[in-house]
Scaffold this motif. Sequence first.
Motif, PDB file in Angstrom:
ATOM      1  N   GLU A 124      25.801  89.370  76.437  1.00 41.96           N
ATOM      2  CA  GLU A 124      25.963  89.471  74.988  1.00 41.96           C
ATOM      3  C   GLU A 124      26.234  88.110  74.368  1.00 41.96           C
ATOM      4  O   GLU A 124      26.583  88.014  73.190  1.00 41.96           O
ATOM      5  N   HIS A 125      26.059  87.060  75.179  1.00 41.84           N
ATOM      6  CA  HIS A 125      26.207  85.688  74.706  1.00 41.84           C
ATOM      7  C   HIS A 125      24.897  84.952  74.941  1.00 41.84           C
ATOM      8  O   HIS A 125      24.039  85.399  75.706  1.00 41.84           O
ATOM      9  N   TYR A 126      24.744  83.826  74.271  1.00 41.36           N
ATOM     10  CA  TYR A 126      23.509  83.059  74.407  1.00 41.36           C
ATOM     11  C   TYR A 126      23.865  81.588  74.550  1.00 41.36           C
ATOM     12  O   TYR A 126      24.260  80.933  73.587  1.00 41.36           O
ATOM     13  N   ASN A 127      23.763  81.104  75.761  1.00 42.87           N
ATOM     14  CA  ASN A 127      24.057  79.708  76.051  1.00 42.87           C
ATOM     15  C   ASN A 127      23.310  79.321  77.317  1.00 42.87           C
ATOM     16  O   ASN A 127      22.573  80.134  77.885  1.00 42.87           O
ATOM     17  N   LEU A 128      23.490  78.093  77.746  1.00 43.42           N
ATOM     18  CA  LEU A 128      22.731  77.609  78.897  1.00 43.42           C
ATOM     19  C   LEU A 128      23.008  78.396  80.163  1.00 43.42           C
ATOM     20  O   LEU A 128      22.135  78.514  81.035  1.00 43.42           O
ATOM     21  N   SER A 129      24.212  78.969  80.280  1.00 50.38           N
ATOM     22  CA  SER A 129      24.487  79.776  81.475  1.00 50.38           C
ATOM     23  C   SER A 129      23.633  81.038  81.496  1.00 50.38           C
ATOM     24  O   SER A 129      23.317  81.562  82.565  1.00 50.38           O
ATOM     25  N   THR A 130      23.238  81.520  80.305  1.00 53.15           N
ATOM     26  CA  THR A 130      22.378  82.702  80.230  1.00 53.15           C
ATOM     27  C   THR A 130      21.040  82.436  80.918  1.00 53.15           C
ATOM     28  O   THR A 130      20.446  83.347  81.512  1.00 53.15           O
ATOM     29  N   ALA A 131      20.567  81.205  80.851  1.00 52.40           N
ATOM     30  CA  ALA A 131      19.300  80.863  81.498  1.00 52.40           C
ATOM     31  C   ALA A 131      19.383  81.054  83.007  1.00 52.40           C
ATOM     32  O   ALA A 131      18.368  81.311  83.667  1.00 52.40           O
ATOM     33  N   LEU A 132      20.580  80.914  83.561  1.00 50.30           N
ATOM     34  CA  LEU A 132      20.757  81.028  85.009  1.00 50.30           C
ATOM     35  C   LEU A 132      20.959  82.465  85.453  1.00 50.30           C
ATOM     36  O   LEU A 132      21.017  82.738  86.659  1.00 50.30           O
ATOM     37  N   ARG A 133      21.056  83.390  84.517  1.00 53.67           N
ATOM     38  CA  ARG A 133      21.246  84.809  84.840  1.00 53.67           C
ATOM     39  C   ARG A 133      19.885  85.378  85.236  1.00 53.67           C
ATOM     40  O   ARG A 133      19.154  85.958  84.436  1.00 53.67           O
ATOM     41  N   GLN A 134      19.540  85.201  86.503  1.00 52.54           N
ATOM     42  CA  GLN A 134      18.209  85.528  87.002  1.00 52.54           C
ATOM     43  C   GLN A 134      18.242  86.724  87.948  1.00 52.54           C
ATOM     44  O   GLN A 134      19.269  87.064  88.534  1.00 52.54           O
ATOM     45  N   THR A 174      20.107  78.101  74.056  1.00 52.05           N
ATOM     46  CA  THR A 174      21.278  77.512  73.413  1.00 52.05           C
ATOM     47  C   THR A 174      21.237  77.751  71.908  1.00 52.05           C
ATOM     48  O   THR A 174      20.161  77.876  71.313  1.00 52.05           O
ATOM     49  N   GLU A 175      22.421  77.826  71.331  1.00 51.96           N
ATOM     50  CA  GLU A 175      22.546  77.884  69.876  1.00 51.96           C
ATOM     51  C   GLU A 175      22.842  76.517  69.286  1.00 51.96           C
ATOM     52  O   GLU A 175      22.917  76.366  68.067  1.00 51.96           O
ATOM     53  N   ALA A 176      23.014  75.518  70.137  1.00 50.36           N
ATOM     54  CA  ALA A 176      23.398  74.182  69.667  1.00 50.36           C
ATOM     55  C   ALA A 176      22.219  73.416  69.084  1.00 50.36           C
ATOM     56  O   ALA A 176      22.412  72.369  68.468  1.00 50.36           O
ATOM     57  N   ILE A 177      20.990  73.914  69.263  1.00 50.75           N
ATOM     58  CA  ILE A 177      19.794  73.263  68.736  1.00 50.75           C
ATOM     59  C   ILE A 177      19.158  74.181  67.702  1.00 50.75           C
ATOM     60  O   ILE A 177      18.885  75.349  67.983  1.00 50.75           O
ATOM     61  N   GLY A 178      18.936  73.652  66.508  1.00 45.62           N
ATOM     62  CA  GLY A 178      18.336  74.452  65.439  1.00 45.62           C
ATOM     63  C   GLY A 178      16.821  74.441  65.514  1.00 45.62           C
ATOM     64  O   GLY A 178      16.229  74.329  66.584  1.00 45.62           O
ATOM     65  N   ARG A 179      16.182  74.525  64.364  1.00 45.97           N
ATOM     66  CA  ARG A 179      14.720  74.518  64.330  1.00 45.97           C
ATOM     67  C   ARG A 179      14.189  73.114  64.598  1.00 45.97           C
ATOM     68  O   ARG A 179      14.871  72.119  64.339  1.00 45.97           O
ATOM     69  N   MET A 180      12.957  73.038  65.066  1.00 45.67           N
ATOM     70  CA  MET A 180      12.394  71.769  65.526  1.00 45.67           C
ATOM     71  C   MET A 180      11.114  71.395  64.783  1.00 45.67           C
ATOM     72  O   MET A 180      10.204  70.776  65.346  1.00 45.67           O
ATOM     73  N   GLY A 181      11.042  71.777  63.506  1.00 43.07           N
ATOM     74  CA  GLY A 181       9.941  71.341  62.655  1.00 43.07           C
ATOM     75  C   GLY A 181       8.583  71.812  63.137  1.00 43.07           C
ATOM     76  O   GLY A 181       8.414  72.958  63.573  1.00 43.07           O
ATOM     77  N   PRO A 182       7.570  70.938  63.090  1.00 43.64           N
ATOM     78  CA  PRO A 182       6.197  71.331  63.458  1.00 43.64           C
ATOM     79  C   PRO A 182       6.060  71.821  64.895  1.00 43.64           C
ATOM     80  O   PRO A 182       5.121  72.562  65.203  1.00 43.64           O
ATOM     81  N   SER A 191      14.972  78.375  68.837  1.00 47.23           N
ATOM     82  CA  SER A 191      14.928  79.360  67.755  1.00 47.23           C
ATOM     83  C   SER A 191      14.089  80.567  68.142  1.00 47.23           C
ATOM     84  O   SER A 191      14.501  81.719  67.969  1.00 47.23           O
ATOM     85  N   HIS A 192      12.895  80.326  68.676  1.00 48.44           N
ATOM     86  CA  HIS A 192      12.027  81.438  69.082  1.00 48.44           C
ATOM     87  C   HIS A 192      12.674  82.266  70.191  1.00 48.44           C
ATOM     88  O   HIS A 192      12.580  83.499  70.192  1.00 48.44           O
ATOM     89  N   HIS A 193      13.326  81.581  71.123  1.00 52.92           N
ATOM     90  CA  HIS A 193      13.882  82.310  72.266  1.00 52.92           C
ATOM     91  C   HIS A 193      15.178  83.025  71.895  1.00 52.92           C
ATOM     92  O   HIS A 193      15.514  84.041  72.519  1.00 52.92           O
ATOM     93  N   ARG A 194      15.907  82.519  70.904  1.00 56.80           N
ATOM     94  CA  ARG A 194      17.070  83.269  70.414  1.00 56.80           C
ATOM     95  C   ARG A 194      16.624  84.626  69.881  1.00 56.80           C
ATOM     96  O   ARG A 194      17.266  85.652  70.139  1.00 56.80           O
ATOM     97  N   ALA A 195      15.522  84.628  69.153  1.00 52.25           N
ATOM     98  CA  ALA A 195      14.997  85.897  68.645  1.00 52.25           C
ATOM     99  C   ALA A 195      14.600  86.816  69.799  1.00 52.25           C
ATOM    100  O   ALA A 195      14.839  88.029  69.756  1.00 52.25           O
ATOM    101  N   THR A 226      14.717  84.858  61.595  1.00 52.23           N
ATOM    102  CA  THR A 226      15.018  84.899  60.166  1.00 52.23           C
ATOM    103  C   THR A 226      16.376  85.513  59.861  1.00 52.23           C
ATOM    104  O   THR A 226      16.868  85.352  58.753  1.00 52.23           O
ATOM    105  N   GLU A 227      16.945  86.235  60.793  1.00 46.37           N
ATOM    106  CA  GLU A 227      18.281  86.799  60.604  1.00 46.37           C
ATOM    107  C   GLU A 227      19.108  86.518  61.853  1.00 46.37           C
ATOM    108  O   GLU A 227      18.571  86.248  62.914  1.00 46.37           O
ATOM    109  N   ARG A 228      20.417  86.570  61.693  1.00 51.86           N
ATOM    110  CA  ARG A 228      21.317  86.235  62.792  1.00 51.86           C
ATOM    111  C   ARG A 228      21.063  87.142  63.986  1.00 51.86           C
ATOM    112  O   ARG A 228      21.152  88.368  63.886  1.00 51.86           O
ATOM    113  N   PRO A 229      20.728  86.579  65.160  1.00 49.08           N
ATOM    114  CA  PRO A 229      20.490  87.425  66.332  1.00 49.08           C
ATOM    115  C   PRO A 229      21.779  88.077  66.836  1.00 49.08           C
ATOM    116  O   PRO A 229      22.849  87.458  66.813  1.00 49.08           O
TER     117      PRO A 229
END
Length: 297
Positions: A124-134, A174-182, A191-195, A226-229
């Motif tokens: 129920e959290h989203y951070n770099l440790s979540t990537a290791l939950r394999q 991670t939530e520490a990085i926002g959108r990345m433009g083009p 952003s895409h993966h948070r969704a 577009t809305e808080r995940p």
Amino acid sequence: MDTAHIPDLITPAVPFFVVSLIIEGWVAKRMKDSGRPLLGHTVKDTAASLSMGLGNLVVGIFWKGIAFAFYLALYQLTPLRMGSGVAAWVLLFFADDLCYYWFHRIHHEVRLFWASHVIHHSSEHYNLSTALRQTWTPMTGLPFWAPLALLGFHPAMIVTAQSISLLYQYWIHTEAIGRMGPLEWVLNTPSHHRAHHASNERYLDKNYGGILIIWDRLFGTFEPETERPVYGLTKNIHTFNPVRIAFHEYAAIIRDVRRPGPLRIRLSHIFRGPGWKRPEPEARPAPTPTPTPTLPA
């Protein structure tokens, strides 16, 4: 099969994973102190994710040799050879990413495969440790890269491309990085993966891409953030026990299949979507009461 000659980019990256987790925790604390809190880490949740990652590495010691042998057998069957030049690697990059898209999508749309992949979405959290939950059952991914071996890509190249994709996907958790433009138009970004990791209805079964997001745009599965995940599952399991995390959906499938019912219903619990529910039996209409005859006065 001697696994010593199988490319392994993941194990050497473990120290980087540890250092980056510490840095992300520090950034999260700084953002919290500045009034911009992240969901951050909890000790139990992070420990569970790390346990799942370590278990995946242990399983991989045995499994990667079997998978490599399977791809090698297919490679030896086909007369095609793609070679190992620059053009072959460029073609493999796109082919591998397309294979990953369909691997990922099917693992969301078919419950048997979801039972293996749900582990990655169980936090129920989203951070770099979540990537290791394999997953501890990586066997379900075997068929999805078989076409690459049959097309003539050497198994060592296939395994390398898989590892590069997995390493890329680490930093987008991670939530520490926002959108990345083009770059948002082409790449799979935080952003895409948070969704993708959200349980909001609008985000369900969206953004399956590995490195690229172009396949989602092409096949109609793209959804921007577009809305808080709200992270986690639509029905969270509320456990930090690694064994339960690894096998809870398999246990649920077995319970559903053992319930009385026609074979097609039992098979539907395995091969339909994770959200499929068996139809409720139709209620029989109540019998019309027979009027009581009245005696003449």
